[in-house]
Design a protein around this motif. Sequence first.
Motif, PDB file in Angstrom:
ATOM      1  N   LEU B 132     -19.945  37.585   2.595  1.00 49.07           N
ATOM      2  CA  LEU B 132     -19.848  37.659   4.137  1.00 49.07           C
ATOM      3  C   LEU B 132     -18.360  38.626   4.090  1.00 49.07           C
ATOM      4  O   LEU B 132     -18.273  39.517   5.007  1.00 49.07           O
ATOM      5  N   GLY B 133     -17.458  38.296   3.476  1.00 55.80           N
ATOM      6  CA  GLY B 133     -16.132  39.029   3.458  1.00 55.80           C
ATOM      7  C   GLY B 133     -16.333  40.114   2.974  1.00 55.80           C
ATOM      8  O   GLY B 133     -15.814  41.262   3.612  1.00 55.80           O
ATOM      9  N   GLY B 134     -17.285  40.830   1.816  1.00 57.38           N
ATOM     10  CA  GLY B 134     -17.334  42.073   1.472  1.00 57.38           C
ATOM     11  C   GLY B 134     -18.090  43.003   2.529  1.00 57.38           C
ATOM     12  O   GLY B 134     -17.655  43.995   2.797  1.00 57.38           O
ATOM     13  N   TRP B 135     -18.861  42.445   3.345  1.00 51.33           N
ATOM     14  CA  TRP B 135     -19.606  42.942   4.213  1.00 51.33           C
ATOM     15  C   TRP B 135     -18.503  43.390   5.608  1.00 51.33           C
ATOM     16  O   TRP B 135     -18.522  44.453   6.108  1.00 51.33           O
ATOM     17  N   LEU B 136     -17.955  42.202   5.830  1.00 52.52           N
ATOM     18  CA  LEU B 136     -16.788  42.515   7.034  1.00 52.52           C
ATOM     19  C   LEU B 136     -15.933  43.791   6.785  1.00 52.52           C
ATOM     20  O   LEU B 136     -15.679  44.408   7.506  1.00 52.52           O
ATOM     21  N   VAL B 137     -15.528  43.711   5.332  1.00 51.62           N
ATOM     22  CA  VAL B 137     -14.207  44.457   5.033  1.00 51.62           C
ATOM     23  C   VAL B 137     -15.065  45.939   4.951  1.00 51.62           C
ATOM     24  O   VAL B 137     -14.520  46.803   5.432  1.00 51.62           O
ATOM     25  N   ALA B 138     -16.386  46.115   4.429  1.00 53.38           N
ATOM     26  CA  ALA B 138     -17.218  47.411   4.432  1.00 53.38           C
ATOM     27  C   ALA B 138     -17.042  47.968   5.813  1.00 53.38           C
ATOM     28  O   ALA B 138     -17.150  49.136   6.055  1.00 53.38           O
ATOM     29  N   ASN B 139     -17.162  47.083   6.776  1.00 53.43           N
ATOM     30  CA  ASN B 139     -17.445  47.260   8.240  1.00 53.43           C
ATOM     31  C   ASN B 139     -16.148  47.719   8.967  1.00 53.43           C
ATOM     32  O   ASN B 139     -15.961  47.754  10.133  1.00 53.43           O
ATOM     33  N   GLY B 140     -14.945  47.505   8.324  1.00 57.07           N
ATOM     34  CA  GLY B 140     -13.556  47.621   8.968  1.00 57.07           C
ATOM     35  C   GLY B 140     -13.027  46.639   9.459  1.00 57.07           C
ATOM     36  O   GLY B 140     -12.172  46.746  10.529  1.00 57.07           O
ATOM     37  N   TRP B 141     -13.624  45.126   9.131  1.00 55.06           N
ATOM     38  CA  TRP B 141     -13.051  44.174   9.654  1.00 55.06           C
ATOM     39  C   TRP B 141     -12.426  43.249   8.429  1.00 55.06           C
ATOM     40  O   TRP B 141     -13.050  42.101   8.235  1.00 55.06           O
ATOM     41  N   PRO B 142     -11.181  43.706   8.153  1.00 55.43           N
ATOM     42  CA  PRO B 142     -10.733  42.615   6.940  1.00 55.43           C
ATOM     43  C   PRO B 142     -10.380  41.407   7.546  1.00 55.43           C
ATOM     44  O   PRO B 142      -9.713  41.453   8.632  1.00 55.43           O
ATOM     45  N   ILE B 143     -10.647  40.344   6.866  1.00 56.51           N
ATOM     46  CA  ILE B 143     -10.099  39.139   7.369  1.00 56.51           C
ATOM     47  C   ILE B 143      -8.763  38.401   6.608  1.00 56.51           C
ATOM     48  O   ILE B 143      -7.698  38.099   7.303  1.00 56.51           O
ATOM     49  N   VAL B 144      -9.096  38.410   5.373  1.00 58.38           N
ATOM     50  CA  VAL B 144      -8.172  38.108   4.395  1.00 58.38           C
ATOM     51  C   VAL B 144      -7.050  39.038   4.130  1.00 58.38           C
ATOM     52  O   VAL B 144      -7.213  40.285   4.356  1.00 58.38           O
ATOM     53  N   PHE B 145      -5.853  38.768   4.068  1.00 54.53           N
ATOM     54  CA  PHE B 145      -4.589  39.629   4.202  1.00 54.53           C
ATOM     55  C   PHE B 145      -4.524  40.544   5.266  1.00 54.53           C
ATOM     56  O   PHE B 145      -3.958  41.515   5.213  1.00 54.53           O
ATOM     57  N   ALA B 146      -4.966  39.848   6.623  1.00 60.20           N
ATOM     58  CA  ALA B 146      -4.766  40.564   7.674  1.00 60.20           C
ATOM     59  C   ALA B 146      -4.464  39.512   8.762  1.00 60.20           C
ATOM     60  O   ALA B 146      -4.870  38.351   8.528  1.00 60.20           O
ATOM     61  N   LEU B 147      -4.540  39.977  10.049  1.00 55.43           N
ATOM     62  CA  LEU B 147      -4.340  39.019  11.017  1.00 55.43           C
ATOM     63  C   LEU B 147      -5.308  38.171  11.336  1.00 55.43           C
ATOM     64  O   LEU B 147      -4.987  36.836  11.437  1.00 55.43           O
ATOM     65  N   PRO B 148      -6.436  38.494  11.347  1.00 52.70           N
ATOM     66  CA  PRO B 148      -7.662  37.410  11.499  1.00 52.70           C
ATOM     67  C   PRO B 148      -7.460  35.994  10.545  1.00 52.70           C
ATOM     68  O   PRO B 148      -7.809  35.034  10.984  1.00 52.70           O
ATOM     69  N   GLY B 149      -7.106  36.585   9.250  1.00 46.27           N
ATOM     70  CA  GLY B 149      -7.242  35.273   8.281  1.00 46.27           C
ATOM     71  C   GLY B 149      -5.908  34.316   8.660  1.00 46.27           C
ATOM     72  O   GLY B 149      -6.186  33.155   8.708  1.00 46.27           O
ATOM     73  N   ILE B 150      -4.970  35.082   9.233  1.00 46.77           N
ATOM     74  CA  ILE B 150      -3.779  33.919   9.447  1.00 46.77           C
ATOM     75  C   ILE B 150      -4.035  33.427  10.812  1.00 46.77           C
ATOM     76  O   ILE B 150      -3.890  32.197  10.757  1.00 46.77           O
ATOM     77  N   VAL B 151      -4.869  33.873  11.524  1.00 42.79           N
ATOM     78  CA  VAL B 151      -5.279  33.056  12.746  1.00 42.79           C
ATOM     79  C   VAL B 151      -6.237  32.086  12.355  1.00 42.79           C
ATOM     80  O   VAL B 151      -6.207  30.981  12.918  1.00 42.79           O
ATOM     81  N   LEU B 152      -7.059  32.204  11.429  1.00 40.41           N
ATOM     82  CA  LEU B 152      -8.202  31.321  11.075  1.00 40.41           C
ATOM     83  C   LEU B 152      -7.503  30.268  10.378  1.00 40.41           C
ATOM     84  O   LEU B 152      -7.565  29.150  10.928  1.00 40.41           O
ATOM     85  N   ALA B 153      -6.702  30.725   9.648  1.00 44.20           N
ATOM     86  CA  ALA B 153      -5.639  29.505   8.696  1.00 44.20           C
ATOM     87  C   ALA B 153      -4.952  28.663   9.806  1.00 44.20           C
ATOM     88  O   ALA B 153      -4.844  27.406   9.527  1.00 44.20           O
ATOM     89  N   THR B 154      -4.235  29.058  10.599  1.00 46.20           N
ATOM     90  CA  THR B 154      -3.633  28.450  11.792  1.00 46.20           C
ATOM     91  C   THR B 154      -4.401  27.592  12.319  1.00 46.20           C
ATOM     92  O   THR B 154      -4.118  26.375  12.876  1.00 46.20           O
ATOM     93  N   LEU B 155      -5.720  28.345  12.845  1.00 43.55           N
ATOM     94  CA  LEU B 155      -6.797  27.677  13.483  1.00 43.55           C
ATOM     95  C   LEU B 155      -6.962  26.069  12.906  1.00 43.55           C
ATOM     96  O   LEU B 155      -7.022  25.047  13.479  1.00 43.55           O
ATOM     97  N   PHE B 156      -7.485  26.460  11.557  1.00 39.18           N
ATOM     98  CA  PHE B 156      -7.689  25.053  10.742  1.00 39.18           C
ATOM     99  C   PHE B 156      -6.370  24.016  10.914  1.00 39.18           C
ATOM    100  O   PHE B 156      -7.012  22.914  11.114  1.00 39.18           O
ATOM    101  N   VAL B 157      -5.273  24.539  10.733  1.00 39.21           N
ATOM    102  CA  VAL B 157      -4.256  23.399  10.603  1.00 39.21           C
ATOM    103  C   VAL B 157      -4.010  22.821  12.030  1.00 39.21           C
ATOM    104  O   VAL B 157      -3.469  21.723  12.051  1.00 39.21           O
ATOM    105  N   THR B 158      -4.003  23.564  12.925  1.00 36.96           N
ATOM    106  CA  THR B 158      -3.721  23.051  14.470  1.00 36.96           C
ATOM    107  C   THR B 158      -4.995  22.401  15.048  1.00 36.96           C
ATOM    108  O   THR B 158      -4.729  21.787  16.074  1.00 36.96           O
ATOM    109  N   PHE B 159      -6.193  22.470  14.339  1.00 35.59           N
ATOM    110  CA  PHE B 159      -7.235  21.949  15.440  1.00 35.59           C
ATOM    111  C   PHE B 159      -6.969  20.593  15.669  1.00 35.59           C
ATOM    112  O   PHE B 159      -7.801  20.152  16.955  1.00 35.59           O
TER     113      PHE B 159
END
Lengths: 239, 287
Positions: B132-159
């Motif tokens: 999933l991550g490889g496909w997202l990176v290939a399409n210009g949507w990096p999650i990890v080491f970028a803002l979306p990953g940080i938001v996801l991680a924060t979402l997990f701990v604040t849920f």
Amino acid sequence: MQIEIDEISKLFGETAALHPVSLTLPSGALVALLGPSGSGKTTLLRILGGLELPTAGRVRFDGQDATGLSVQERRAGFVFQSYALFRHMTVFENIAYGLKARPRHARPPAAEIARRVARLLDLIQLPEIGSRYPTQLSGGQRQRVALARALAIEPRMLLLDEPFGALDAKVRKELRQGLRDIHDETGLTTIFVTHDQEEAMELADLVVVMSMGRIEQIGRPQDIRARPASAFVRDFILA
Amino acid sequence: MSDITQSRFRPATTEAPAARLVLILLAVAGLGVLVLAPLATVFAEALAKGVGAALHSLTAPDAWSAIRLTLIVAGCAVPLSAGFGIAAAWLVTKFSFRGKALLITLIDLPFSVSPVVAGLCIVLTFGANATLGGWLVANGWPIVFALPGIVLATLFVTFPFVARELIPVMIEQGRVEEEAALTLGAGGWRVFLTVTLPNIRWALLYGVLLANARAMGEFGAVAVVSGKIRGQTATMPITIEMLYNEYLSVAAFSMAALLAVLALVTLCLKSALEWRYADQLAATHRH
């Protein structure tokens, strides 16, 4: 409006709250559903109001099938046992709620809403309390506000779940007469649930005695008193 | 001495003066050692070389980037977390369905799972090496080491915060006011906006404030997913750690002091709202 209950039953999981019951209530009657707790009377009332779906059977209003109608489409004025007034709204806002919730084309203008609320407050003889919050009212006042709120939607019938249950004896007597007066004035088919046989006998035109999810007897108060259909009914109305 | 004579007549519900004194001292000592002293130290260290030096360290480009990033992350994660929390609390309290106990356990999961593990899970799922991550990176949507990953991680701990605040309140209130609104002809959305939401707004506010404090302060999960790229993916807590490790104590403690101030502002906001709406609070809680 005439209400016809045709072989309605209700299961909650494995337990039957209502065995198939059938019953026709004439238009404009004041009906008591009387029975001990667990007799299925509240379940039947909630099915009529559309808050509960029957497991089987049909409900007809004036001969029209109403079983599939949503709560909103039924236009039943419902008074809950604990009144369920919106605690964060004033009395005025509570009563106006149903009118404001109408779709735009059917919604009366603000001035008309205010006029209707004022008229309802007069009807329940509490003209001065529009700006108060529910917590600032006595139990009897809350009950009457709940009644006014239910009437505001111009309901086709009035359904009341233990409307006098939480009140002391003196207030209860006054409000019984109040309900009778409002019923006579509006001419609405009115059904109330109670476990108090005296209340049912004194107030209702027609009493439906229920026990264990079954109807034990239907009749006018004097007929039930004179000829109880079963040992249960005799014991219950003597209690 | 007069204390002793009075104590003979003290009401049954109060403690002896000695017991009261011990309890008060314990509470004050605990508060002092665990909260006040460390907080004071942070501010003292930050201001060790004067106000100018502290402010100067905060206006450095990397520091400014960290502050901005933290605010953006909190701004994204907290509303999402509130939305999910409301939906979960609504499901759990107003309906009965199969698997409800499982859902409640899942809501609590972030409280029991180490944030680092959560961060690792996100890296493994959305990293460049995963499908999933490889496909997202290939399409210009990096999650990890970028803002979306940080938001996801924060979402997990604040849920859990919002859901945990709402569930007891919504259980206590039951469904009856919503049912009343339905019988009056209101549709689902209208019922939610005019009845449910006003009734839970205080619990919701507390949940949001707690989630916000946690979102701004989260370290573990964010440390794993952000890659700690200075000036890009380093949030305030990450920057504080990096500065501290580099012995830049004024800069580290200035940032820490700012983070503490943000938390204090949140607390003050809560108290101010409570004070402002005290009568409404009392009105909705009595009933």
